[in-house]
Design a protein around this motif. Sequence first.
Motif, PDB file in Angstrom:
ATOM      1  N   ARG A 191      20.665  13.524   8.203  1.00  0.00           N
ATOM      2  CA  ARG A 191      21.528  14.566   8.049  1.00  0.00           C
ATOM      3  C   ARG A 191      22.852  14.139   7.061  1.00  0.00           C
ATOM      4  NH1 ARG A 191      17.852  18.320   9.707  1.00  0.00           N
ATOM      5  NH2 ARG A 191      17.265  18.143  11.865  1.00  0.00           N
ATOM      6  N   THR A 192      23.104  15.303   6.596  1.00  0.00           N
ATOM      7  CA  THR A 192      24.540  15.266   5.786  1.00  0.00           C
ATOM      8  C   THR A 192      25.666  15.321   6.730  1.00  0.00           C
ATOM      9  OG1 THR A 192      24.674  17.176   5.078  1.00  0.00           O
ATOM     10  CG2 THR A 192      23.604  15.999   3.771  1.00  0.00           C
ATOM     11  N   ARG A 193      26.929  15.023   6.589  1.00  0.00           N
ATOM     12  CA  ARG A 193      28.220  15.286   7.318  1.00  0.00           C
ATOM     13  C   ARG A 193      28.110  16.836   7.644  1.00  0.00           C
ATOM     14  NH1 ARG A 193      32.858  13.504   9.856  1.00  0.00           N
ATOM     15  NH2 ARG A 193      33.441  15.373  10.945  1.00  0.00           N
ATOM     16  N   ASP A 194      27.894  17.725   6.283  1.00  0.00           N
ATOM     17  CA  ASP A 194      28.039  19.134   6.574  1.00  0.00           C
ATOM     18  C   ASP A 194      26.847  19.572   7.567  1.00  0.00           C
ATOM     19  OD1 ASP A 194      29.977  19.277   4.849  1.00  0.00           O
ATOM     20  OD2 ASP A 194      28.931  20.127   3.183  1.00  0.00           O
ATOM     21  N   ASP A 195      25.522  19.034   7.743  1.00  0.00           N
ATOM     22  CA  ASP A 195      24.742  19.403   8.623  1.00  0.00           C
ATOM     23  C   ASP A 195      25.250  19.182  10.065  1.00  0.00           C
ATOM     24  OD1 ASP A 195      22.934  19.890   6.518  1.00  0.00           O
ATOM     25  OD2 ASP A 195      21.981  18.071   6.468  1.00  0.00           O
ATOM     26  N   VAL A 196      25.887  17.804  10.217  1.00  0.00           N
ATOM     27  CA  VAL A 196      26.390  17.620  11.477  1.00  0.00           C
ATOM     28  C   VAL A 196      27.386  18.496  11.903  1.00  0.00           C
ATOM     29  CG1 VAL A 196      27.206  15.479  12.875  1.00  0.00           C
ATOM     30  CG2 VAL A 196      25.423  15.180  11.335  1.00  0.00           C
TER      31      VAL A 196
ATOM     32  N   TYR B 238      23.097  10.843  13.365  1.00  0.00           N
ATOM     33  CA  TYR B 238      22.309  11.584  12.400  1.00  0.00           C
ATOM     34  C   TYR B 238      22.212  11.430  11.311  1.00  0.00           C
ATOM     35  CZ  TYR B 238      20.842  14.832  16.501  1.00  0.00           C
ATOM     36  OH  TYR B 238      19.978  15.412  17.556  1.00  0.00           O
TER      37      TYR B 238
ATOM     38  N   ALA C 225      27.765  21.664  11.199  1.00  0.00           N
ATOM     39  CA  ALA C 225      26.946  22.699  11.725  1.00  0.00           C
ATOM     40  C   ALA C 225      26.451  22.644  12.994  1.00  0.00           C
ATOM     41  CB  ALA C 225      25.929  23.203  10.301  1.00  0.00           C
ATOM     42  N   ILE C 226      25.618  21.541  13.412  1.00  0.00           N
ATOM     43  CA  ILE C 226      24.974  21.316  14.591  1.00  0.00           C
ATOM     44  C   ILE C 226      26.023  21.286  15.711  1.00  0.00           C
ATOM     45  CG2 ILE C 226      23.799  19.544  15.950  1.00  0.00           C
ATOM     46  CD1 ILE C 226      22.470  18.509  13.303  1.00  0.00           C
TER      47      ILE C 226
END
Length: 187
Positions: A42-47, A28, A49-50
């Motif tokens: 996506r950013t690492r923070d987004d991932v 991602y 959260a996913i």
Amino acid sequence: MYPISRHSPRLHLRELHPGDAEGLFAIYGDARATEHMSFDPRTRDDVDAIVARSITSAALDPRQEYALAVTDNGDGRLIGFGRLALDPHQPRAATFGFALRPDTWGNGYGTETVRLLLASAFEDLGLHRVWGALPAEHRLRPDHATRRAHRGGPHPRARPSRGPMAGLGDPLHPRPRVLRNSISELT
């Protein structure tokens, strides 16, 4: 149903674990992989959260989403992500999608992943209808998409569609020319 676990000769389709965020970020967060998706990298923070949201949703009853890791049977590394999302408007129906790390492309893992997802959908979850979509901006060359459609083949319980995609031909006996023309119109 929890947990989902399916094996093929080379791959394992399983529930996501908290430690999978790094492997999912390799997909991602990669511009090459997300070029074929409906979102930007996506950013690492987004991932993170996913992964957290996916683990939480796996515990819900009734479960509406199956966000699953695709791992290599040999070394256990995460090479892909598969998703089945139940359709709230159609009982026993779902959409599916998947993504693989770009460094694994061209090895047949996509076909194997689709087979695992469909087997899980029809056999484990008892679904009657599963569909995926090819976005209009998809950059796969039509000949590659056609080969992948033929290699994956239908699930043994697949039936021809009479829905909006019915013009693509009978999924039990696809006709390469029809598929090639239809896919090239989308690209």
